[in-house]
Design a protein around this motif. Structure first.
Motif, PDB file in Angstrom:
ATOM      1  N   UNK A 261      15.812  25.375  16.902  1.00 14.39           N
ATOM      2  CA  UNK A 261      15.851  27.035  16.573  1.00 14.39           C
ATOM      3  C   UNK A 261      14.017  27.632  16.374  1.00 14.39           C
ATOM      4  N   UNK A 262      13.500  26.418  17.216  1.00 14.60           N
ATOM      5  CA  UNK A 262      12.086  26.076  17.877  1.00 14.60           C
ATOM      6  C   UNK A 262      11.911  27.091  19.235  1.00 14.60           C
ATOM      7  N   UNK A 263      13.377  27.344  19.695  1.00  9.80           N
ATOM      8  CA  UNK A 263      13.042  28.274  21.484  1.00  9.80           C
ATOM      9  C   UNK A 263      13.258  29.250  21.313  1.00  9.80           C
ATOM     10  N   UNK A 264      12.371  30.204  22.111  1.00  7.65           N
ATOM     11  CA  UNK A 264      12.719  30.885  21.865  1.00  7.65           C
ATOM     12  C   UNK A 264      13.334  32.053  22.202  1.00  7.65           C
ATOM     13  N   UNK A 265      14.717  31.382  22.349  1.00  8.79           N
ATOM     14  CA  UNK A 265      15.701  31.321  21.630  1.00  8.79           C
ATOM     15  C   UNK A 265      16.267  32.231  20.092  1.00  8.79           C
TER      16      UNK A 265
END
Length: 877
Positions: A261-265
């Motif tokens: 959830x910390x990714x740009x997804x």
């Protein structure tokens, strides 16, 4: 740092260089496979290749597949949002090799799959090799399966031996389900911990031990077996490679994050959520932070299936979508303090993010937003009603039993932990054990209702690709390729696949053909025809006595003729709707059978009488023109270039069937059966137009012989009405006069009834008695309708506060009972009207009933114990 879009593209580029065909994702909603509701792995759309049912058009393929896992063997729902790496909807990057392909380049197996995995991860994505571990199947003596020595040998070319871990059947033998294609697999795990953590504990010991930072990212499955119903394994006709890499986990590794959830997804969604809720996401394990993650995940799992044609509903795949949506609503309602629809606001963001990957959502973002908004609104109202019910119990100081807790969960959407939290805050208890028992009962009921026991297919001779000849022929000779026995609720039946068949299998909204199998003197009814993994399956109650002989397969031609008429009429109506209402009208579902057609379409308003008339006029004009229905096959891209309509959520091959009814009017991709000229339809009539969900309307209509029957029925009915009206010149005027007379008489009756219950009220108030400090009225009255009995009860309560009122009446042997308990008594005396009705009164009158704690009613058939009913309530007081 690579962006997620670049990571996905690098995967495509790598495998395109390795001579793989890059194919689009299949729809996330599964059709023609009774074992699945949703695509839950990249291999689903290629299942028929693995089973040997179809020859693959390519030997090597790669893609990114929309997947959904919430039920069955792959049930990840309760972990989503709580941990940092499970999702409901996720992307599965995959590459495949089909061993039975006829096209070049040559298929590959373990050696190339392992080498290319290593090359992509370490040379293209630059993952440090010291962070990588691989697991390999250790074998299983009970199954007679050997250790995967080949994979060990191939991995030792690229990685140190101490980074190769042997895994058991649970972790390293992949199976689609209880039956079907399977084989040993080698998983690739990455250690994402900090350097300090790695020094404390070796990553090898954490592989497959649910450590949130030591995660599997890629699974290479070597499909070579088929699991049969009895649990045994058989070799497949050819060996295949099936790999799946979780895109969200890969991005996390490459962007060096501790959570998916910390990714740009996901960060774009979370940022917008912060703006909407005015709450800051703090990356913790708090309920508030979990709510952010649940919503960021679930909005994708809701949006993509709706875009693929699956609307939320109370059954099947639609129920799963509704469950996911309601879980997201509960989280923002309970932990983010939001009591207005929120999810729909995120759809444009998700649609734009995936515009060039899964364009079907972007093309329908307004429609999808509308559907989600309506679902949220409805559920928030339900939640509010549940809170009122819960607060009523709390104000009465009543502990919550298992049945009530389950009702709150099942009817009002309250998760058990929310019910428990509210109860605990008010110093009450919840019967968790009783709740679990009720939940298990529901699961058992669902399982029993859906249970169909299927035996393994019995193969007869060479398994050739079955041929469908039903577009040209209504009868054909064929041999049985395979069959299997099925048992439903103790009744045995059979499913049969022929090498040649004229029977159309249910698909595209068109029902399956029925007809006969003829073998010698035997005539065996074919009850239905469906598709399973691209094979046409005939449903029969018995098999021919000689399975080796050719049989004649003959469809019910009259039934097919009516079905064809309704299918062609559906195309005409679809085009007419777009002309009258606008190009936003697209099909969202259909049913075409011999009796009628049903058409669901995107539109946000009820059709006016004028709009319905215009649609009917356009269709009937095309029928009178006797336009030829031209059917052709061509390349999909060429077909779309002509302006042909393709339906969202349908899976099309490279060659498609195009149905044209006047090139300037209707061109659609369609695999169904059709008439030759529109004049064969005769007449078209819309029967009804209704709403079935947010932004979705439904039309039911008839054409052909069904339209003729409809007209004859209504003309006959009109003639009967004329006769009842003494052959009045105008039936409409005569009925209008009768209605006016009826209204006058009705008002007179209502006035007399009111006078009667006012007089009764005065008499009954004289019969009130005090029982244990409570004013009680129990009486048998003579009233013909339950509505009058209820009205009388309410009138008496208006003059008799803090009371219990019980009124009974009988009419033609039937008993009606109304019980009203003042709200204050409900709270202070723990008296509940619906419980008294159910437990004490209904058994005495041999009936049933229900209602609210303060007002309930019942009906029954035994009028011999009315005095006992009054006595029972007195005794309670």
């Amino acid at each position: 740092m690579m962006k997620s879009a670049d990571i996905r593209q690098a995967f495509f580029d790598f495998f395109e260089e390795k001579l793989h065909q890059i194919v689009p994702s299949a729809p996330i909603v599964i059709k023609n496979d009774p074992t699945l509701l949703f695509t839950n792995a990249g291999m689903n759309q290629f299942k028929e290749y693995f089973l040997g049912n179809t020859v693959p058009p390519f030997s090597r393929v790669a893609d990114t597949q929309k997947c959904l896992r919430v039920s069955g063997k792959h049930n990840d729902l309760e972990e989503v949002g709580v941990d940092t790496y499970h999702h409901t909807m996720f992307e599965m990057l995959g590459n495949w090799s089909f061993g039975n392909a006829s096209e070049l380049p040559t298929p590959y197996f373990k050696e190339e799959a392992i080498a290319w995995s290593w090359e992509l991860l370490t040379k293209i994505y630059n993952i440090p090799l010291q962070n990588i571990y691989v697991t390999i199947f250790e074998g299983d003596a009970k199954e007679g399966l050997p250790k995967d020595e080949e994979s060990i040998a191939y991995w030792e070319k690229w990685i140190e031996k101490d980074r190769i871990i042997l895994g058991n059947k649970k972790d390293n033998f992949w199976e689609m389900g209880d039956t079907g294609p399977c084989g040993p697999c080698t998983e690739i795990h990455v250690d994402c911990r900090t350097e300090d953590e790695k020094k404390k504990i070796a990553g090898k010991s954490l592989v497959n031990n649910d450590h949130p930072q030591v995660i599997e990212i890629w699974n290479n499955v070597f499909i070579q077996y088929n699991r049969k119903k009895d649990g045994s394994l058989e070799m497949l006709p050819a060996k295949h490679v099936d790999t799946g890499m979780g895109f969200e986990r890969l991005v996390r590794v490459l962007q060096n994050k501790q959570s998916n959830y910390d990714t740009d997804v996901f960060t774009g969604t979370i940022n917008v959520l912060e703006e909407i809720t005015r709450v800051k996401y703090d990356y913790s394990d708090s309920r508030q932070a979990i709510a952010f993650r649940v919503i960021a995940d679930h909005i994708r799992a809701i949006s993509f299936p709706i875009a693929d044609g699956q609307l939320p509903s109370n059954t099947g795949a639609g129920y799963v979508i509704r469950r996911i949506l309601r879980r997201a609503v509960r989280y923002y309602f309970s932990y983010l303090g939001i009591q207005e629809p929120l999810l729909y606001q995120l759809v444009p963001l998700i649609a734009t993010q995936f515009e060039h990957v899964f364009p079907e959502l972007f093309a329908q973002k307004d429609f999808v937003s509308k559907v989600i908004h309506e679902e949220e609104n409805n559920f928030l109202k339900t939640l509010d009603a549940g809170l009122k019910k819960l607060n009523l119990l709390i104000s009465a100081g009543i502990n919550i039993d298992g049945t009530t807790a389950f009702e709150l969960y099942d009817t009002y959407g309250f998760p058990i932990d929310l019910t428990t939290l509210i109860a605990t805050e008010n110093k009450l208890t919840v019967d968790i054990h009783g709740f679990d028992l009720e939940m298990q009962k529901q699961k058992d009921r669902s399982r029993a209702a859906a249970a169909v026991d299927k035996e393994d297919w019995i193969l007869l001779g060479d398994q050739l690709a079955p041929k469908f000849v039903g577009y040209q022929l209504g009868e054909a000779e064929g041999k049985i390729l395979k069959y299997r026995k099925t048992t439903t609720k103790g009744k045995a039946s059979y499913q049969v696949v022929l090498d040649v068949t004229p029977f159309y299998a249910e698909s595209g909204g068109q029902v399956g053909d029925t007809g006969l199998f003829i073998s010698g003197n035997e005539k065996i009814p074919v009850l239905n025809t469906k598709k399973e993994n691209d094979q046409i399956v005939h449903f029969v109650d018995k098999l021919p006595s000689d399975l080796s002989k050719k049989i004649t397969a003959r469809i019910n031609t009259e039934k097919r003729k009516s079905i064809k008429a309704h299918h062609s009429a559906t195309h005409l109506m679809h085009a007419a709707l777009r002309k009258v209402l606008g190009p936003h009208v697209v099909q969202k579902g259909s049913l075409v059978n011999e009796d009628s057609l049903r058409f669901d379409f995107a539109h946000f308003a009820k059709l006016t009488k004028e709009e319905i008339s215009k649609v009917e006029a356009i269709v009937n004009e095309k029928i009178r023109e006797n336009v030829p229905v031209v059917i052709s096959e061509m390349n999909k891209e060429a077909a779309l270039a002509t302006g042909a309509m393709a339906l969202f959520g349908e899976k099309y091959g490279d060659t498609v069937r195009v149905v044209t009814i006047d090139p300037a009017f209707s061109i659609e991709l369609c695999g169904g059966t059709h008439i030759s000229f529109t004049g064969e339809l005769g007449f078209f009539k819309i029967l009804s137009e209704t709403a079935i969900g947010a932004g979705v309307r439904r039309i039911e209509a008839v054409s052909g012989s069904a339209a003729e029957r409809f007209i004859q029925l209504h003309l006959s009915e009109l003639e009967s009405i004329r006769q009842l009206l003494n052959n009045a010149k105008s039936a409409e005027n005569a009925v209008s006069a009768l209605m006016q007379e009826h209204d006058v008489l009705k008002k007179q009756v209502e006035k007399m009834a009111h006078q009667q219950i006012v007089a009764l009220k005065a008499d009954l108030l004289k019969k009130v008695e005090q029982i244990n400090g409570v004013p009680f009225l129990g009486a048998i009255v003579d009233l013909p309708e339950t509505a009058l009995l209820k009205k009388l009860t309410v009138l008496i309560h208006g003059e008799l506060p803090n009371s219990v009122i019980l009124l009974l009446s009988t009419n033609e042997g039937k008993v009606q009972v109304v019980l009203m308990i003042d709200d204050q008594l409900v709270a202070t005396r723990n008296l509940q009207a619906q419980k008294i009705i159910k437990d004490k009164i209904a058994p005495l009158i041999k009936g049933g009933g229900g209602g609210q704690p303060s007002f309930a009613s019942a009906g029954g058939t035994d009028n011999s114990r009315l005095s006992e009913v009054i006595g029972a309530v007195k005794e309670l007081l």
